[in-house]
Design a protein around this motif. Structure first.
Motif, PDB file in Angstrom:
ATOM      1  N   PRO A  14      35.295-121.065 -57.121  1.00 64.05           N
ATOM      2  CA  PRO A  14      35.249-121.974 -55.890  1.00 64.05           C
ATOM      3  C   PRO A  14      34.036-121.712 -55.025  1.00 64.05           C
ATOM      4  N   ASP A  18      30.905-124.400 -54.292  1.00 65.63           N
ATOM      5  CA  ASP A  18      30.493-124.557 -52.996  1.00 65.63           C
ATOM      6  C   ASP A  18      28.922-124.403 -52.737  1.00 65.63           C
ATOM      7  N   LYS A  21      27.507-127.673 -54.069  1.00 62.60           N
ATOM      8  CA  LYS A  21      27.664-128.648 -52.999  1.00 62.60           C
ATOM      9  C   LYS A  21      26.280-128.614 -52.159  1.00 62.60           C
ATOM     10  N   ILE A  74      41.572-125.673 -57.096  1.00 63.41           N
ATOM     11  CA  ILE A  74      42.077-126.977 -56.140  1.00 63.41           C
ATOM     12  C   ILE A  74      42.525-126.561 -54.653  1.00 63.41           C
ATOM     13  N   LEU A  77      39.393-125.095 -52.742  1.00 61.88           N
ATOM     14  CA  LEU A  77      38.275-125.953 -52.557  1.00 61.88           C
ATOM     15  C   LEU A  77      38.766-127.081 -51.490  1.00 61.88           C
ATOM     16  N   LEU A  78      39.707-127.808 -51.739  1.00 64.42           N
ATOM     17  CA  LEU A  78      40.429-128.848 -50.992  1.00 64.42           C
ATOM     18  C   LEU A  78      41.058-128.710 -49.737  1.00 64.42           C
ATOM     19  N   GLN A  83      45.135-132.441 -51.311  1.00 70.30           N
ATOM     20  CA  GLN A  83      45.309-131.680 -52.610  1.00 70.30           C
ATOM     21  C   GLN A  83      46.579-132.305 -53.415  1.00 70.30           C
ATOM     22  N   TYR A 133      36.534-132.547 -54.881  1.00 65.62           N
ATOM     23  CA  TYR A 133      35.720-131.611 -53.758  1.00 65.62           C
ATOM     24  C   TYR A 133      34.755-132.142 -53.033  1.00 65.62           C
ATOM     25  N   SER A 136      35.853-134.898 -50.626  1.00 64.26           N
ATOM     26  CA  SER A 136      36.543-134.103 -49.533  1.00 64.26           C
ATOM     27  C   SER A 136      35.502-133.628 -48.394  1.00 64.26           C
ATOM     28  N   GLN A 137      34.306-133.588 -48.942  1.00 62.94           N
ATOM     29  CA  GLN A 137      33.182-133.077 -48.000  1.00 62.94           C
ATOM     30  C   GLN A 137      32.130-134.096 -47.447  1.00 62.94           C
TER      31      GLN A 137
END
Length: 813
Positions: A14, A18, A21, A74, A77-78, A83, A133, A136-137
Motif C-alpha cells: 500500500p 501511494d 498516486k 484494500i 488504502l481506501l 471499502q 484507491y 477515493s483520492q
C-alpha cells in the motif's frame, strides 16, 4: 497522451501504491497507467495451479495468503466508507479463482487456457484496487480491462498480437474516454475466440508498449525499482551509475545480456513507431532515469554499458566430417529451433571444423539429446563428435553504438580479464561491432564486471583489494600508512586501496566492502578463529579483482601458501624472507608461477626494508648490465648493535635494546648468527641470476657456540652475559686499529659469504650510522666506483613503507 507502466515491486505494498498516486498527480497530460500484479502474486498463482493439478490441497493455503494480502491492501488504502463495494467485488473474483483451482484439483490437470485464466487474476485484482484507491483520492480515474482491448492469435504454436484489431480497439476506447487517468492491467489479453490469454515474460511492458504504439504516445515510461539502465548491474558493481541517454539498439543489447529493466521483445511496438522510452524509479522519482531514443549516443562515447547473462551452457558441434559439407549448420539450427531452444550466442571457426553455441542451462538436456539424435549417423561413423555440454558459464558483453569507431576495445577488454585470471572460453563479435561478448566461468562474473567497469567507466581509478596476514609492529604500521595515504593515492595515483581481510595468529576478519582502518583492531578482535588455510579459501572464494596477499610475518607455514595465491592470480607482497631464501627450486617455482599467472610476487623488503635494493638490481639486470661483485651491510639490527656497543656498554644490553626497538627479528639469534644476512645476500645473488643455496654461503660467525646452541630467547640472552668478555675483546681489537666493526655480506664470482669485519677509515662502510644499510653494486658499467644504495635498513616504519611501495608497484603494473 502518456503511457506509464508500474511493475510488481512498484505495486507490492500500500505504501508503494501511494507513491504511484503522488507520481501521477504531477502530470498534466492524459495518462494510461499499466500495472502488474502485486509483487510475488503471479508466482503464487502459478504455484497454486501447479499444486492443484498435483492434487496437493496446499493450494488452498496459497489462495488464502493471496486473499489476505489483497483484502488488507484494500483496508489500508481506501477510506472505510469506500471499502464495502471493493471488498465485495474482490471476494467475488477470488471465489471464481477458487473454483478454477478446485476444478484443477479434482481432475488433476491444468490446460493452457485454464492456466492463463488463473494467473490473470494477479493483474485483474491489482488494477481494480489501485483504480478504486485513486478514485477515493479524487483523481479522475477509470479502470479498463486489457482483455477488452488486446487481442491475440496463434502463429506456429505461439501467442501473437492481432495488431489491426488491437489498435482499432485502443483508438476507439481511448479517443472516447474522457478520464484523465485510465488504469489497465498488464500481461493479460483475450484470444480472437474470446478466451483469456497472457502475454508471457515482460507481458506488462508489452501491454504498455502496445497502448503507446496504438495511440502514438509522447513517451512510454517504465517505472521500476532502479533509476534507469546502469553501466553495469549495481548489485554486483557498486560503482555503476545510471546511463542518462541511450539508443534503442544499445538498450536492446544490454537488455538481451541481462539488464533486467527491459525485455527486448516487449518494446518492439514503440521502437517501430520511434516513441521514446524513459526508465524511472518509483522510489526516487526525482532521479532523471534513462531516456531511450532512436538517436545515437553522444559523440565520443564508446562503451555504454556492461552486462551479463548467467546460467549459460556451451554446446560445440565439431568433427572432421563438417569441413566443406554444406547444410550442417542449417541442420544444427533447425534441430534446436524445432526443440524450441533459443540460441543466445554463436561462433564458428573459419576452418568449418566447429560450431559453438550458447544456450540456457535449462535447455541443455533437451538440446544435447536432440542434436545427438539428429547427427547419430555421422557420430556413429566418427565424422562428428558426440555433443558434450559445458556448464557453469556466463556471457559478459560490452555494448555501445560507437565501439566500431574505436580501435583496441577488444584488446583492452580481454587484457583486463586476463590480468585478473578470468579465463575466456568463447568470443563473439557482431559485424556491427555494437557488442563484444565472451563466455567465462560463472564464478568469475562479479570480478569480471568490476574489472571491466573500472577499466571503461571509472576514470582509470584502479581498485586494489588487500588481504593482510600479520599485524604486529610492521603490519600495524602498514595499515596506518594505507589509512593515511588513501585519499592521496586515489587523487594522485588513481588507486583505490581497500583492505578486505586481516589476520593475526588468533583471529581473522573479512569485509568485501572494505574494513574500516579507523577501528580495524576492534573488528579483528571480534573475528573468526585464525586459520591460514581458511584465510586463503576465503580470499579465493571472494574472487575480487586485483587481489593482493600481504605477508607481514616471519612464519614458514605462511610462506608455504604463496604458491596457492599465485596459482589463483593473487599477487603476493611479503617482508618474510623464508620463501625466497628456501631451496632454489622453490624460489624459482614462485617466480615462474608469478609469470605464468600474471600475478606479481614482490619482496623488496626482504633486503634493506624500505630501500630500493632489489628494485635497483632488477633494473640493472633488465637493462643488460652484469653484476661483478656485491658488498653490503645488510643487517640494520647488527649495524645498530655494533654502532652502539662499546667498552661503556654491555653486548647483552645493546642487543636487548635492538630487540625492544624492533630492529631485530622476534628471535634475535637469527640476526646475530648471521642467518638473516645469509638469506639477504642469497636473495641478491639469485636476483642477479645465480643459482645458489643457503648452505653454499660461508658464515664467519662471531657468536660463541653456547649462544648458537640456545633454543629460547631467554637462554640466548643469558649466554650473551656469560661471554661479555669475548665481545669486549672483539671491540677492543677493532678500536686499537681505529677501525669499526661491521657485519659484511659479499657476493663475487658465484660465491657468497658473511661475517664480522674490521672496516678502516675511508671505506664506504666506515661511517654507516644507526641501523642503516648499504649496498655496493660493482658491475660492468660500475666497475671501480660502485652504484651505492644507502639508508635506513630496519624498523617497522621503513619496512611497512617498503611493503606499501610494492603494493603501489602492483597498482601501476
Amino acid at each position: 497522451m502518456l503511457v506509464l507502466k508500474f511493475g510488481g515491486t512498484s505495486v507490492a505494498t500500500p505504501e508503494n501504491i501511494d507513491k504511484i498516486k503522488n507520481i501521477i498527480t504531477g502530470y498534466t497530460d492524459r495518462i494510461i497507467v499499466v500495472v502488474s500484479a502485486f509483487g510475488g502474486v503471479t508466482d503464487q498463482l502459478i504455484n497454486a495451479g501447479y499444486r492443484a493439478q498435483k492434487q496437493d490441497d496446499s493450494y488452498k493455503t496459497i489462495l488464502k495468503q493471496i486473499e489476505t494480502r489483497h483484502l488488507e491492501a484494500i483496508k489500508a488504502l481506501l477510506p472505510v466508507t469506500d471499502q464495502s463495494k471493493v471488498l465485495s467485488n474482490v471476494k467475488r473474483e477470488l471465489n471464481v479463482l477458487e473454483t478454477l483451482l478446485d476444478g484443477a484439483f479434482f481432475i488433476g490437470e491444468i490446460t493452457k487456457k485454464l492456466s492463463d485464466k488463473i494467473v490473470s487474476y494477479g493483474e485483474l485484482l491489482s488494477s481494480y484496487i489501485i483504480a478504486e484507491y485513486f478514485k477515493s483520492q479524487g483523481i479522475d480515474c477509470a479502470h479498463k480491462d486489457s482483455r477488452e482491448l488486446i487481442v491475440t492469435g496463434l502463429a506456429n504454436g505461439r501467442t501473437t498480437i492481432s495488431l489491426e484489431q488491437t489498435n482499432s480497439n485502443c483508438i476507439n476506447f481511448f479517443n472516447t474516454s474522457k478520464n484523465k487517468v485510465v488504469i489497465c492491467p498488464g500481461f493479460i489479453a483475450k484470444s480472437e475466440a474470446g478466451d483469456p490469454t497472457t502475454l508471457g515474460r515482460g507481458g506488462s511492458d508489452y501491454t504498455a508498449a502496445l497502448y503507446a504504439a496504438a495511440l502514438n504516445a509522447k513517451v512510454l515510461e517504465i517505472w521500476t525499482d532502479v533509476s534507469g539502465m546502469y553501466t553495469a548491474n549495481p548489485k554486483m558493481v557498486k560503482q555503476a551509475k545510471p546511463i542518462a541517454h541511450i539508443s534503442y539498439e544499445e538498450a536492446m543489447e544490454l537488455s538481451h545480456f541481462g539488464a533486467k529493466v527491459l525485455y527486448p521483445p516487449t518494446i518492439q511496438p514503440v521502437l517501430a513507431k520511434g516513441i521514446s522510452i524513459r526508465i524511472k524509479n518509483t522510489f526516487s522519482p526525482e532521479d532523471d532515469g534513462t531516456l531511450i531514443t532512436k538517436s545515437k549516443n553522444e559523440k565520443g562515447k564508446t562503451v555504454r554499458g556492461i552486462s551479463h547473462i548467467g546460467n549459460i551452457a556451451l554446446l560445440s558441434l565439431e568433427g572432421p566430417g563438417m569441413v566443406g559439407i554444406p547444410g550442417v549448420s542449417k541442420q544444427f539450427f533447425e534441430v534446436l529451433s524445432q526443440a524450441n531452444i533459443s540460441v543466445v550466442l554463436i561462433t564458428q571457426a573459419s576452418s568449418e571444423h566447429s560450431i559453438c553455441i550458447g544456450i540456457s542451462v535449462d535447455d541443455v538436456a533437451l538440446a544435447v539429446a536432440a542434436v545427438n539424435e539428429a547427427f547419430a549417423y555421422q557420430i556413429e561413423r566418427g565424422r562428428i563428435n558426440k555433443v558434450v555440454p559445458e556448464t557453469s558459464l556466463a556471457i559478459v558483453a560490452l555494448v555501445g553504438d560507437n565501439m566500431k569507431n574505436h580501435q583496441g576495445l577488444s584488446g583492452k577488454m580481454f587484457s583486463t580479464l586476463g590480468k585478473n585470471n578470468v579465463n575466456i572460453r568463447v568470443i563473439a563479435q557482431g559485424a556491427s561491432e555494437r557488442n563484444i561478448s565472451c563466455v567465462i566461468q560463472e564464478k568469475d562474473v562479479k570480478k569480471a564486471l568490476n574489472a571491466l567497469h573500472e577499466e571503461f567507466f571509472e576514470e582509470n581509478i584502479k581498485q586494489l583489494n588487500l588481504f593482510v596476514m600479520g599485524v604486529g609492529n610492521v603490519g600495524s604500521k602498514f595499515l596506518d600508512q594505507i589509512q593515511q595515504q588513501k585519499k592521496y593515492l586515489k587523487e594522485n595515483l588513481k588507486l583505490n586501496v581497500r583492505v578486505i581481510g586481516i589476520s593475526n595468529s588468533r583471529t581473522m576478519v573479512f569485509d568485501d566492502d572494505g574494513i574500516s582502518l579507523k577501528n580495524w583492531k576492534a573488528s579483528l578482535a571480534e573475528g573468526l578463529k585464525a586459520d591460514k588455510e581458511e584465510f586463503f579459501k576465503t580470499v579465493n572464494k571472494l574472487n575480487l579483482r586485483n587481489s593482493i596477499f600481504v605477508d607481514n610475518t616471519a612464519n614458514k607455514a605462511v610462506s608455504d601458501t604463496y604458491k596457492d595465491y599465485l596459482r589463483n592470480s593473487i599477487s603476493v607482497v611479503t617482508c618474510n624472507k623464508i620463501a625466497c631464501s628456501s631451496k632454489y627450486t622453490n624460489y624459482h617455482e614462485l617466480k615462474e608461477l608469478a609469470r605464468v599467472y600474471n600475478a606479481p610476487f614482490l619482496f623488496e623488503t626482504n633486503v634493506g626494508a624500505g630501500l630500493p635494493i632489489i628494485d635497483t638490481l632488477k633494473h640493472l639486470i633488465a637493462s643488460g648490465d652484469k653484476i661483478q661483485k656485491i658488498q653490503a651491510v645488510l643487517s640494520g639490527s647488527l649495524n645498530f648493535v655494533f654502532n652502539n656497543f662499546s667498552d661503556k656498554t654491555t653486548f647483552h644490553d645493546v642487543v636487548k635494546q635492538a630487540q625492544e626497538e624492533g630492529y631485530t627479528e622476534p628471535d634475535p639469534k637469527i640476526d646475530l648468527s648471521g642467518v638473516d644476512v645469509m638469506r639477504k645476500i642469497l636473495i641478491l645473488a639469485r636476483e642477479s641470476g645465480t643459482q645458489l643455496e643457503i648452505a653454499d654461503i660461508g658464515n664467519n660467525s662471531f657468536l660463541p657456540e653456547e649462544s648458537l646452541a640456545t633454543t629460547s630467547n631467554e637462554a640466548f640472552f643469558t649466554s650473551l652475559k656469560n661471554h661479555e668478555a669475548q665481545f669486549q675483546n672483539i671491540y677492543r681489537q677493532a678500536a686499537e686499529k681505529d677501525t669499526k666493526l661491521k657485519y659484511v655480506a659479499q657476493f663475487e664470482n658465484g660465491h657468497a659469504s658473511v661475517g664480522l669485519q674490521e672496516i678502516p677509515k675511508g671505506h664506504d662502510f666506515y661511517n654507516l650510522e644507526g641501523s642503516d644499510n648499504i649496498v655496493l653494486f660493482f658491475t660492468d658499467r660500475y666497475p671501480k666506483q660502485p652504484l651505492i644504495v644507502k639508508g635506513a635498513g630496519a624498523g617497522s616504519d621503513v619496512t611497512a613503507s617498503g611493503l606499501f611501495a610494492d603494493v603501489i608497484r602492483i597498482g601501476n603494473y
